[in-house]
Motif scaffolding. Structure first.
Motif, PDB file in Angstrom:
ATOM      1  N   ASP A 119       0.833  -1.199   0.000  1.00 28.85           N
ATOM      2  CA  ASP A 119       0.000   0.000   0.000  1.00 28.85           C
ATOM      3  C   ASP A 119       0.870   1.252   0.000  1.00 28.85           C
ATOM      4  O   ASP A 119       1.751   1.410   0.843  1.00 28.85           O
ATOM      5  N   ARG A 121      -0.710   4.389  -0.210  1.00 34.78           N
ATOM      6  CA  ARG A 121      -1.721   5.417   0.064  1.00 34.78           C
ATOM      7  C   ARG A 121      -2.579   5.695  -1.169  1.00 34.78           C
ATOM      8  O   ARG A 121      -2.183   5.498  -2.291  1.00 34.78           O
ATOM      9  N   ARG A 122      -3.764   6.201  -0.905  1.00 34.19           N
ATOM     10  CA  ARG A 122      -4.773   6.484  -1.931  1.00 34.19           C
ATOM     11  C   ARG A 122      -4.922   5.251  -2.831  1.00 34.19           C
ATOM     12  O   ARG A 122      -5.045   4.155  -2.355  1.00 34.19           O
ATOM     13  N   MET A 123      -4.974   5.442  -4.145  1.00 32.58           N
ATOM     14  CA  MET A 123      -5.115   4.294  -5.044  1.00 32.58           C
ATOM     15  C   MET A 123      -3.786   3.938  -5.715  1.00 32.58           C
ATOM     16  O   MET A 123      -3.740   3.540  -6.873  1.00 32.58           O
ATOM     17  N   VAL A 125      -0.050   1.738  -5.333  1.00 30.61           N
ATOM     18  CA  VAL A 125       0.672   0.665  -4.665  1.00 30.61           C
ATOM     19  C   VAL A 125       2.091   0.602  -5.235  1.00 30.61           C
ATOM     20  O   VAL A 125       2.363   1.112  -6.325  1.00 30.61           O
ATOM     21  N   ASP A 164      -0.311  -6.055   1.530  1.00 27.55           N
ATOM     22  CA  ASP A 164      -1.306  -5.159   2.122  1.00 27.55           C
ATOM     23  C   ASP A 164      -1.899  -4.173   1.126  1.00 27.55           C
ATOM     24  O   ASP A 164      -2.827  -3.436   1.454  1.00 27.55           O
ATOM     25  N   GLY A 165      -1.383  -4.161  -0.105  1.00 31.65           N
ATOM     26  CA  GLY A 165      -1.966  -3.311  -1.132  1.00 31.65           C
ATOM     27  C   GLY A 165      -2.989  -4.027  -1.996  1.00 31.65           C
ATOM     28  O   GLY A 165      -3.712  -3.400  -2.771  1.00 31.65           O
ATOM     29  N   GLU A 167      -5.717  -5.753  -1.117  1.00 26.46           N
ATOM     30  CA  GLU A 167      -7.114  -5.668  -0.684  1.00 26.46           C
ATOM     31  C   GLU A 167      -7.837  -4.517  -1.384  1.00 26.46           C
ATOM     32  O   GLU A 167      -8.962  -4.685  -1.882  1.00 26.46           O
ATOM     33  N   LYS A 168      -7.220  -3.352  -1.429  1.00 22.44           N
ATOM     34  CA  LYS A 168      -7.887  -2.209  -2.055  1.00 22.44           C
ATOM     35  C   LYS A 168      -7.886  -2.304  -3.582  1.00 22.44           C
ATOM     36  O   LYS A 168      -8.572  -1.540  -4.253  1.00 22.44           O
ATOM     37  N   ALA A 169      -7.118  -3.256  -4.116  1.00 22.94           N
ATOM     38  CA  ALA A 169      -7.043  -3.414  -5.566  1.00 22.94           C
ATOM     39  C   ALA A 169      -8.096  -4.374  -6.103  1.00 22.94           C
ATOM     40  O   ALA A 169      -8.259  -4.499  -7.321  1.00 22.94           O
ATOM     41  N   LYS A 170      -8.821  -5.041  -5.221  1.00 15.97           N
ATOM     42  CA  LYS A 170      -9.753  -6.085  -5.649  1.00 15.97           C
ATOM     43  C   LYS A 170     -10.767  -5.598  -6.671  1.00 15.97           C
ATOM     44  O   LYS A 170     -11.012  -6.249  -7.689  1.00 15.97           O
ATOM     45  N   GLU A 171     -11.392  -4.465  -6.389  1.00 17.01           N
ATOM     46  CA  GLU A 171     -12.447  -3.983  -7.272  1.00 17.01           C
ATOM     47  C   GLU A 171     -11.901  -3.615  -8.646  1.00 17.01           C
ATOM     48  O   GLU A 171     -12.478  -3.972  -9.679  1.00 17.01           O
TER      49      GLU A 171
END
Length: 229
Positions: A119, A121-123, A125, A164-165, A167-171
């Motif tokens: 991660d 931060r923001r979008m 990685v 840890d980056g 998870e936010k990349a899934k979508e």
């Protein structure tokens, strides 16, 4: 007989491990943010005591070399350099994302790809792309996840995303060939790679070794008070 202490502090994970000839003897780690400077020496001393290993018996110190958290990397590398200097033993730097990717290698098929992410931060990685055997195809770089930057890999093979980056990349990275794993950074895999580097005498220069931050550290100014950061 190579006895190596490994340190991983590039993310929220603060982790230390001892390997002998590449075999894990023990590991201590906590998953908390902003505690690395307070906890790391205690984790090391407790682990060595539990294993009955005197620090003078260590043959090398290995450390996660980045990319990752600026503060976390700075703490880990400072401790590793200090120990290596005090004990007069070699320092081994292990690329953080390559160590993370190596966790997936045991169950990969030849056509698969591995994309570990940290991660940023923001979008954004930090990521690499590696093949099934851990060979790096795309070097570590900051990646913005506004659109799917890995569609070419997903359309031809299974792709394992972890770290840890991820998870936010899934979508954004949603695809039938995408596999998202819960694996996080660990000193266990730092130690595995460090042993191979030890055998090949791939040591760092204590005077000049610095973490690979990828991006310069920037102090953010408070919007409410420009004199605060």
């Amino acid at each position: 007989m190579a006895l190596i202490l490994s340190i991983e502090t590039a993310t929220k994970v603060c982790s230390v491990a001892v390997h002998q000839e590449g075999t894990l003897l023990g590991i201590n780690e906590i998953h908390l943010d902003n505690v690395h400077s307070q906890k790391i020496m205690g984790l090391i001393s407790t682990l060595l005591e539990q294993l009955g290993v005197e620090s003078e018996k260590l043959d090398a110190i290995a450390v996660s070399s980045g990319p990752g958290s600026y503060t976390g990397l700075r703490i880990g590398v400072s401790v590793a350099k200090g120990l290596a200097y005090a004990l007069d033993i070699p320092l081994i730097g292990v690329p953080t994302l390559e160590a993370l990717a190596s966790q997936v290698i045991p169950f990969c098929e030849k056509s698969d790809h591995i994309i570990p992410m940290i991660d940023a931060r923001r979008m954004e990685v930090y990521a690499i792309v590696s093949d099934y055997n851990g060979s790096v195809l795309e070097k570590a770089a900051p990646v913005v996840l506004e659109s799917n930057p890995y569609i070419s890999y997903l359309e031809k093979s299974l792709v394992y995303f972890l770290g840890d980056g991820a998870e936010k990349a899934k979508e954004v990275l949603s695809h039938q060939n995408a596999r998202f794993l819960p694996n996080l950074n660990s000193s266990k895999t730092i130690g595995n790679i460090a042993y191979q580097k030890f055998l090949e005498s791939e040591f760092e220069d204590l005077a000049y070794f610095e973490p690979n931050y990828l991006k310069e550290f920037r102090v953010q100014t408070s919007k409410k008070n420009p004199f605060l950061t």
